[in-house]
Design an enzyme around this catalytic site. Structure first.
Site, PDB file in Angstrom:
ATOM      1  N   GLU A  61       0.831  -1.213   0.000  1.00 42.43           N
ATOM      2  CA  GLU A  61       0.000   0.000   0.000  1.00 42.43           C
ATOM      3  C   GLU A  61       0.859   1.254   0.000  1.00 42.43           C
ATOM      4  O   GLU A  61       0.512   2.262  -0.623  1.00 42.43           O
ATOM      5  CB  GLU A  61      -0.923   0.005   1.231  1.00 42.43           C
ATOM      6  CG  GLU A  61      -2.003  -1.072   1.195  1.00 42.43           C
ATOM      7  CD  GLU A  61      -2.994  -0.860   0.066  1.00 42.43           C
ATOM      8  OE1 GLU A  61      -2.588  -1.028  -1.094  1.00 42.43           O
ATOM      9  OE2 GLU A  61      -4.152  -0.534   0.334  1.00 42.43           O
ATOM     10  N   THR A 119      -5.140   6.970  -5.613  1.00 36.25           N
ATOM     11  CA  THR A 119      -5.224   7.204  -4.165  1.00 36.25           C
ATOM     12  C   THR A 119      -4.191   8.253  -3.734  1.00 36.25           C
ATOM     13  O   THR A 119      -4.493   9.134  -2.925  1.00 36.25           O
ATOM     14  CB  THR A 119      -5.005   5.883  -3.397  1.00 36.25           C
ATOM     15  OG1 THR A 119      -6.054   4.994  -3.771  1.00 36.25           O
ATOM     16  CG2 THR A 119      -5.045   6.080  -1.898  1.00 36.25           C
TER      17      THR A 119
HETATM   18  N1  HSE Z   1      -8.003   5.297   3.583  1.00 38.79           N
HETATM   19  C1  HSE Z   1      -7.492   5.341   2.243  1.00 38.79           C
HETATM   20  C2  HSE Z   1      -7.802   6.696   1.646  1.00 38.79           C
HETATM   21  C3  HSE Z   1      -8.134   4.255   1.441  1.00 38.79           C
HETATM   22  O1  HSE Z   1      -8.958   7.124   1.767  1.00 38.79           O
HETATM   23  O2  HSE Z   1      -6.915   7.345   1.103  1.00 38.79           O
HETATM   24  C4  HSE Z   1      -7.703   4.172   0.008  1.00 38.79           C
HETATM   25  O3  HSE Z   1      -8.355   3.073  -0.600  1.00 38.79           O
END
Ligand code: HSE
Length: 310
Positions: free
Chosen positions: A129, A182
């Protein structure tokens, strides 16, 4: 010892409106398939991905990086090959990178005879991630590995709590065919939250957790509010406000951005209502004029599943 394992690694909805970076749940009907094979050569090789835009180089691939983090804590004299059949599009907001990272470490752990616990696996998968989004958030990889709803109560030390899922909870996901990275969606967010908004946000997290524990569907619905990310990120998703309003008017419990978007998730009580809501979503989105996928799914309480072993 088994030599090869084929798994299903689920798509996931992170944030769940009020729980930015701390809440998530896994889906039942959407996910990637992966084959992980033990080989004599040390290290990790990504041998096949059905998406040409994703890198095969181990240290540039989220599954590769996560798997290397796991191997670094072993002293094995062999390695693994990874094949990924991506069914979740990257940049969709339903945990595409998380499914690959989580799937890789979960399967390798299984082939090694489970030396690591689920929290360790989340820690390794978070390296994927970090590569994908610039930050090692765990709210997609934790539900993929634990199944059901998960709360990251603390990142340091990592403390993951599995929350029960009421049995009639049905999810509808609409995925408009646009890509939101993201990493970009994170840059839009302010680094500070006003005390007034923080108060509303943590009250909703408490409400949602309580509602999930007590099967209180109305409380779940009332708690699906986001004062932190949605006001900023929803502007990137054409038709978001109209879609949300229509879902709520049709009787959905709540609606929000899935992860960093563009996918939108809706929770409903019972399949009949979820299908009614899905139809209403299609009507709204057909007018927006952007192609979309739509999925209706139960919450996946098990997380990653074995499809085959050799
Ligand atoms: N919590 C993360 C965001 C999740 O909102 O950036 C990304 O899938």
């Amino acid at each position: 010892m088994k030599n090869e394992i084929k798994i299903f690694s689920p798509a996931t909805v992170a944030n769940v409106s009020c729980g930015f970076d701390v809440l998530g749940f896994a889906l039942d009907t959407v996910g990637d398939e992966m084959i992980i094979r033990k080989v004599p050569q040390k290290g990790i090789q990504i041998t096949k991905i059905n998406d040409q835009n994703l890198p095969l180089e181990t240290n540039k691939n989220v599954a590769g990086v996560a798997a290397l983090a796991l191997l670094a804590e072993t002293n094995i004299e062999f390695g693994f090959e990874i094949e990924i059949n991506k069914k979740i599009k990257p940049g969709s907001g339903i945990g595409s990178s998380a499914a690959s990272s989580a799937g890789a470490v979960w399967a390798i752990n299984e082939l090694l005879g489970s030396p690591f616990n689920t929290t360790d696996l989340v820690r390794f998968a978070m390296e994927g991630e970090k590569l994908a989004s610039g930050e090692a958030h765990a709210d997609n990889v934790a539900p993929a590995i634990f199944g059901g709803f998960t709360l990251i109560r603390s990142y340091n030390p990592l403390d993951i709590i599995k929350i029960p899922t009421p049995k009639d909870l049905i999810v509808t996901i609409i995925h408009p065919q646009i890509e939101i990275k993201t990493s970009e969606a994170r840059k839009l967010l302010s680094q500070t939250v006003s005390l007034k908004n923080a108060t509303k946000q943590w009250a909703n997290v408490g409400g949602l957790i309580s509602g999930l524990h007590t099967n209180d569907y109305d409380l779940i619905g009332r708690s699906l509010q986001d004062f932190v990310a949605e006001p900023v990120r929803s502007k990137l998703i054409p038709g978001f406000n109209k879609l949300k309003q229509t879902c709520l008017e049709t009787g959905a419990l709540g609606c929000g951005i899935s992860g960093s978007g563009p996918s939108i998730f809706v929770l409903s009580k019972g399949e009949k209502k979820a299908l009614e809501v899905s139809e209403a979503m299609k009507t709204v989105y057909n007018k927006v004029g952007i192609a979309y996928d739509l999925h209706v799914s139960k919450v996946n309480n098990k997380g990653i599943k074995i499809l085959d072993t050799k």
